[in-house]
Design a protein around this motif. Sequence first.
Motif, PDB file in Angstrom:
ATOM      1  N   TRP A 222      56.774  88.927  11.289  1.00  0.00           N
ATOM      2  CA  TRP A 222      57.215  87.639  11.805  1.00  0.00           C
ATOM      3  C   TRP A 222      56.031  86.670  11.898  1.00  0.00           C
ATOM      4  O   TRP A 222      55.970  85.800  12.723  1.00  0.00           O
ATOM      5  CB  TRP A 222      57.893  87.795  13.167  1.00  0.00           C
ATOM      6  N   HIS A 223      55.058  86.878  11.025  1.00  0.00           N
ATOM      7  CA  HIS A 223      53.866  86.035  11.101  1.00  0.00           C
ATOM      8  C   HIS A 223      53.748  85.142   9.865  1.00  0.00           C
ATOM      9  O   HIS A 223      54.314  85.438   8.816  1.00  0.00           O
ATOM     10  CB  HIS A 223      52.623  86.892  11.241  1.00  0.00           C
ATOM     11  N   CYS A 224      52.981  84.043  10.016  1.00  0.00           N
ATOM     12  CA  CYS A 224      52.921  83.050   8.944  1.00  0.00           C
ATOM     13  C   CYS A 224      51.871  83.386   7.897  1.00  0.00           C
ATOM     14  O   CYS A 224      51.990  82.989   6.746  1.00  0.00           O
ATOM     15  CB  CYS A 224      52.648  81.669   9.542  1.00  0.00           C
ATOM     16  N   GLY A 225      50.814  84.107   8.305  1.00  0.00           N
ATOM     17  CA  GLY A 225      49.769  84.477   7.349  1.00  0.00           C
ATOM     18  C   GLY A 225      48.661  83.433   7.219  1.00  0.00           C
ATOM     19  O   GLY A 225      47.642  83.706   6.597  1.00  0.00           O
ATOM     20  N   ASP A 226      48.869  82.259   7.780  1.00  0.00           N
ATOM     21  CA  ASP A 226      47.900  81.171   7.571  1.00  0.00           C
ATOM     22  C   ASP A 226      47.146  80.729   8.816  1.00  0.00           C
ATOM     23  O   ASP A 226      46.076  80.139   8.715  1.00  0.00           O
ATOM     24  CB  ASP A 226      48.621  79.930   7.019  1.00  0.00           C
ATOM     25  N   CYS A 227      47.705  80.961   9.981  1.00  0.00           N
ATOM     26  CA  CYS A 227      47.075  80.411  11.186  1.00  0.00           C
ATOM     27  C   CYS A 227      45.806  81.192  11.538  1.00  0.00           C
ATOM     28  O   CYS A 227      45.476  82.195  10.903  1.00  0.00           O
ATOM     29  CB  CYS A 227      48.062  80.415  12.354  1.00  0.00           C
ATOM     30  N   LEU A 228      45.117  80.731  12.542  1.00  0.00           N
ATOM     31  CA  LEU A 228      43.858  81.356  12.957  1.00  0.00           C
ATOM     32  C   LEU A 228      44.051  82.838  13.287  1.00  0.00           C
ATOM     33  O   LEU A 228      43.274  83.693  12.866  1.00  0.00           O
ATOM     34  CB  LEU A 228      43.331  80.612  14.197  1.00  0.00           C
ATOM     35  N   TYR A 229      45.113  83.143  14.041  1.00  0.00           N
ATOM     36  CA  TYR A 229      45.351  84.530  14.451  1.00  0.00           C
ATOM     37  C   TYR A 229      45.649  85.426  13.245  1.00  0.00           C
ATOM     38  O   TYR A 229      45.202  86.557  13.177  1.00  0.00           O
ATOM     39  CB  TYR A 229      46.506  84.601  15.457  1.00  0.00           C
ATOM     40  N   CYS A 230      46.444  84.878  12.318  1.00  0.00           N
ATOM     41  CA  CYS A 230      46.828  85.662  11.140  1.00  0.00           C
ATOM     42  C   CYS A 230      45.658  85.880  10.196  1.00  0.00           C
ATOM     43  O   CYS A 230      45.359  86.990   9.792  1.00  0.00           O
ATOM     44  CB  CYS A 230      47.930  84.953  10.373  1.00  0.00           C
ATOM     45  N   SER A 231      44.986  84.772   9.835  1.00  0.00           N
ATOM     46  CA  SER A 231      44.059  84.864   8.711  1.00  0.00           C
ATOM     47  C   SER A 231      42.636  85.233   9.094  1.00  0.00           C
ATOM     48  O   SER A 231      41.991  85.981   8.390  1.00  0.00           O
ATOM     49  CB  SER A 231      44.077  83.568   7.915  1.00  0.00           C
ATOM     50  N   PHE A 232      42.149  84.737  10.233  1.00  0.00           N
ATOM     51  CA  PHE A 232      40.740  84.989  10.563  1.00  0.00           C
ATOM     52  C   PHE A 232      40.574  86.085  11.604  1.00  0.00           C
ATOM     53  O   PHE A 232      39.706  86.933  11.505  1.00  0.00           O
ATOM     54  CB  PHE A 232      40.054  83.706  11.033  1.00  0.00           C
ATOM     55  N   LEU A 233      41.409  86.042  12.620  1.00  0.00           N
ATOM     56  CA  LEU A 233      41.233  87.010  13.711  1.00  0.00           C
ATOM     57  C   LEU A 233      41.951  88.329  13.416  1.00  0.00           C
ATOM     58  O   LEU A 233      41.765  89.303  14.130  1.00  0.00           O
ATOM     59  CB  LEU A 233      41.713  86.402  15.034  1.00  0.00           C
TER      60      LEU A 233
ATOM     61  N   PRO B   8      47.899  89.394  13.357  1.00  0.00           N
ATOM     62  CA  PRO B   8      49.064  88.601  12.954  1.00  0.00           C
ATOM     63  C   PRO B   8      50.230  88.647  13.953  1.00  0.00           C
ATOM     64  O   PRO B   8      51.032  87.719  13.987  1.00  0.00           O
ATOM     65  CB  PRO B   8      49.468  89.218  11.607  1.00  0.00           C
ATOM     66  N   TRP B   9      50.286  89.701  14.777  1.00  0.00           N
ATOM     67  CA  TRP B   9      51.383  89.755  15.752  1.00  0.00           C
ATOM     68  C   TRP B   9      51.208  88.717  16.853  1.00  0.00           C
ATOM     69  O   TRP B   9      52.101  88.500  17.636  1.00  0.00           O
ATOM     70  CB  TRP B   9      51.529  91.159  16.346  1.00  0.00           C
ATOM     71  N   LEU B  10      50.033  88.069  16.883  1.00  0.00           N
ATOM     72  CA  LEU B  10      49.828  86.992  17.851  1.00  0.00           C
ATOM     73  C   LEU B  10      49.949  85.624  17.168  1.00  0.00           C
ATOM     74  O   LEU B  10      49.538  84.614  17.710  1.00  0.00           O
ATOM     75  CB  LEU B  10      48.450  87.126  18.507  1.00  0.00           C
ATOM     76  N   CYS B  11      50.527  85.621  15.981  1.00  0.00           N
ATOM     77  CA  CYS B  11      50.669  84.409  15.157  1.00  0.00           C
ATOM     78  C   CYS B  11      51.023  83.177  15.982  1.00  0.00           C
ATOM     79  O   CYS B  11      51.907  83.205  16.829  1.00  0.00           O
ATOM     80  CB  CYS B  11      51.747  84.651  14.092  1.00  0.00           C
ATOM     81  N   ALA B  12      50.306  82.094  15.709  1.00  0.00           N
ATOM     82  CA  ALA B  12      50.523  80.852  16.449  1.00  0.00           C
ATOM     83  C   ALA B  12      51.911  80.274  16.178  1.00  0.00           C
ATOM     84  O   ALA B  12      52.456  79.529  16.984  1.00  0.00           O
ATOM     85  CB  ALA B  12      49.449  79.845  16.069  1.00  0.00           C
ATOM     86  N   ARG B  13      52.494  80.624  15.022  1.00  0.00           N
ATOM     87  CA  ARG B  13      53.800  80.059  14.673  1.00  0.00           C
ATOM     88  C   ARG B  13      54.935  81.036  14.923  1.00  0.00           C
ATOM     89  O   ARG B  13      56.090  80.644  14.952  1.00  0.00           O
ATOM     90  CB  ARG B  13      53.816  79.645  13.204  1.00  0.00           C
ATOM     91  N   SER B  14      54.585  82.313  15.023  1.00  0.00           N
ATOM     92  CA  SER B  14      55.592  83.364  15.261  1.00  0.00           C
ATOM     93  C   SER B  14      56.768  83.301  14.310  1.00  0.00           C
ATOM     94  O   SER B  14      57.915  83.468  14.703  1.00  0.00           O
ATOM     95  CB  SER B  14      56.137  83.305  16.686  1.00  0.00           C
ATOM     96  N   ARG B  15      56.498  83.039  13.063  1.00  0.00           N
ATOM     97  CA  ARG B  15      57.581  83.048  12.083  1.00  0.00           C
ATOM     98  C   ARG B  15      56.997  83.285  10.695  1.00  0.00           C
ATOM     99  O   ARG B  15      55.821  83.010  10.457  1.00  0.00           O
ATOM    100  CB  ARG B  15      58.380  81.752  12.136  1.00  0.00           C
ATOM    101  N   PRO B  16      57.809  83.793   9.800  1.00  0.00           N
ATOM    102  CA  PRO B  16      57.312  84.041   8.450  1.00  0.00           C
ATOM    103  C   PRO B  16      56.974  82.728   7.742  1.00  0.00           C
ATOM    104  O   PRO B  16      57.342  81.650   8.224  1.00  0.00           O
ATOM    105  CB  PRO B  16      58.483  84.730   7.752  1.00  0.00           C
ATOM    106  N   SER B  17      56.276  82.837   6.637  1.00  0.00           N
ATOM    107  CA  SER B  17      55.917  81.641   5.887  1.00  0.00           C
ATOM    108  C   SER B  17      57.174  80.930   5.404  1.00  0.00           C
ATOM    109  O   SER B  17      58.235  81.541   5.301  1.00  0.00           O
ATOM    110  CB  SER B  17      55.055  82.012   4.682  1.00  0.00           C
ATOM    111  N   ARG B  18      57.032  79.663   5.093  1.00  0.00           N
ATOM    112  CA  ARG B  18      58.192  78.875   4.670  1.00  0.00           C
ATOM    113  C   ARG B  18      58.783  79.427   3.375  1.00  0.00           C
ATOM    114  O   ARG B  18      59.978  79.415   3.173  1.00  0.00           O
ATOM    115  CB  ARG B  18      57.791  77.406   4.507  1.00  0.00           C
ATOM    116  N   LYS B  19      57.894  79.951   2.530  1.00  0.00           N
ATOM    117  CA  LYS B  19      58.326  80.500   1.248  1.00  0.00           C
ATOM    118  C   LYS B  19      59.306  81.659   1.486  1.00  0.00           C
ATOM    119  O   LYS B  19      60.358  81.745   0.872  1.00  0.00           O
ATOM    120  CB  LYS B  19      57.099  80.987   0.471  1.00  0.00           C
ATOM    121  N   GLU B  20      58.939  82.545   2.427  1.00  0.00           N
ATOM    122  CA  GLU B  20      59.798  83.684   2.713  1.00  0.00           C
ATOM    123  C   GLU B  20      61.113  83.248   3.353  1.00  0.00           C
ATOM    124  O   GLU B  20      62.170  83.758   3.028  1.00  0.00           O
ATOM    125  CB  GLU B  20      59.085  84.667   3.638  1.00  0.00           C
TER     126      GLU B  20
END
Length: 370
Positions: free
Chosen positions: A101-112, A115-127
């Motif tokens: 349920w993560h976006c893959g792009d935000c700070l939590y997903c990509s750098f830290l 991903p379960w702490l994703c700032a958007r808490s949703r899959p990418s728009r493509k998905e």
Amino acid sequence: VNELVEDIKASFVVAPRKTETRVLKMPQTPRNAILTKIEITGVCGTDVHIWKNPPPNAKFPLPIGHEWISVIEEIGEEAEPYDVWGHRLQVGDRIAYRRPWHCGDCLYCSFLKVPWLCARSRPSRKETAAKPMSLPRIGAYANYSYVLPGDLIFKVPESLPSEIAVLADPLGTALYTRECMDRAGLVVAIQGSGPIGLLSLFCAKLGGAWKTIVIGGPESRLKLCEEFGADHTINIFEVADPQERIEIVKSLTPENQGPDVVVEAAGVPIAFYEGLEMIRKAGVYVEVGHFTPRGKIEIDPRTILRKNITIRGFTAYPWQNFVYSLRILDRYQRQYPLDKMVSHRFSLDDVQKALEAAEQGIAMKAAMVP
Ligand SMILES: [Zn+2]
Ligand SMILES: [Zn+2]
């Protein structure tokens, strides 16, 4: 309508503490989806919580469940039937899968990398765009399920029975506690003898713990902990005084110093106080018990400072843990009584009973077998 398959039978939460099992017409499998037949679904503590306290904005009927093992029944023409290694899957393959349920792009997903702490808490728009809209909203408490674009698929080893493979999700969490046991030879105390506590014990054993102590209950659960190799068990119903428990645990450690690592998997606020008191100086305290709100407890922050305690909390785990979970379950199924963990099985007509059994701690692990 697909003629090869039966109807979908799925259970939902329809009100607090109320479930309903419904029969839905099986739709044509969308071109980009994979239809799977569920073999077993584990009842998670989170499911019990959602059943008892549905979120205020919940849309009923509410699908629940996420611990499922299923067999591929049909692969849509445009679906991508590949496991996480890129191996092509076929009809008949047994799989576990995870819907991120993560976006893959935000700070939590990509750098830290959490991903379960994703700032958007949703899959990418493509998905999201690729999600077929025609499907009924069903969870893991069902006989069929759909793998959708973006889902992570893990093939279950042939030699691993589904009843053990279904532990891959809670073991994923327990494996995270193992990262806090950074060496062999440790004294590890585990508060809580439910699935996460027991699997944390299992991970401590695999990691070469010198001594393991489990504080929990009832007796049936502690007995299984002993079968997994717990050196000492303390029954909270027999030793009801927290102070006494702290002293017993310390007395079991060298020089009464306290355990090197304590895992809180009880999900009871008082346990947190106890853990801070019993742990040795410079110990590591792992909080994996309070997945749901359980209330508060008074602690003296100075205890943490004075003893130089490291506290780590985990709300989820890296998805790749599924790979290791399945391997470990397969490799150690004969050395450890993993087959005894699923203690109670229920049909989809008895979801209510399954949730109650999990709630009351009657079952070590309850499971739905559609
Ligand atoms: Zn779970
Ligand atoms: Zn994100």
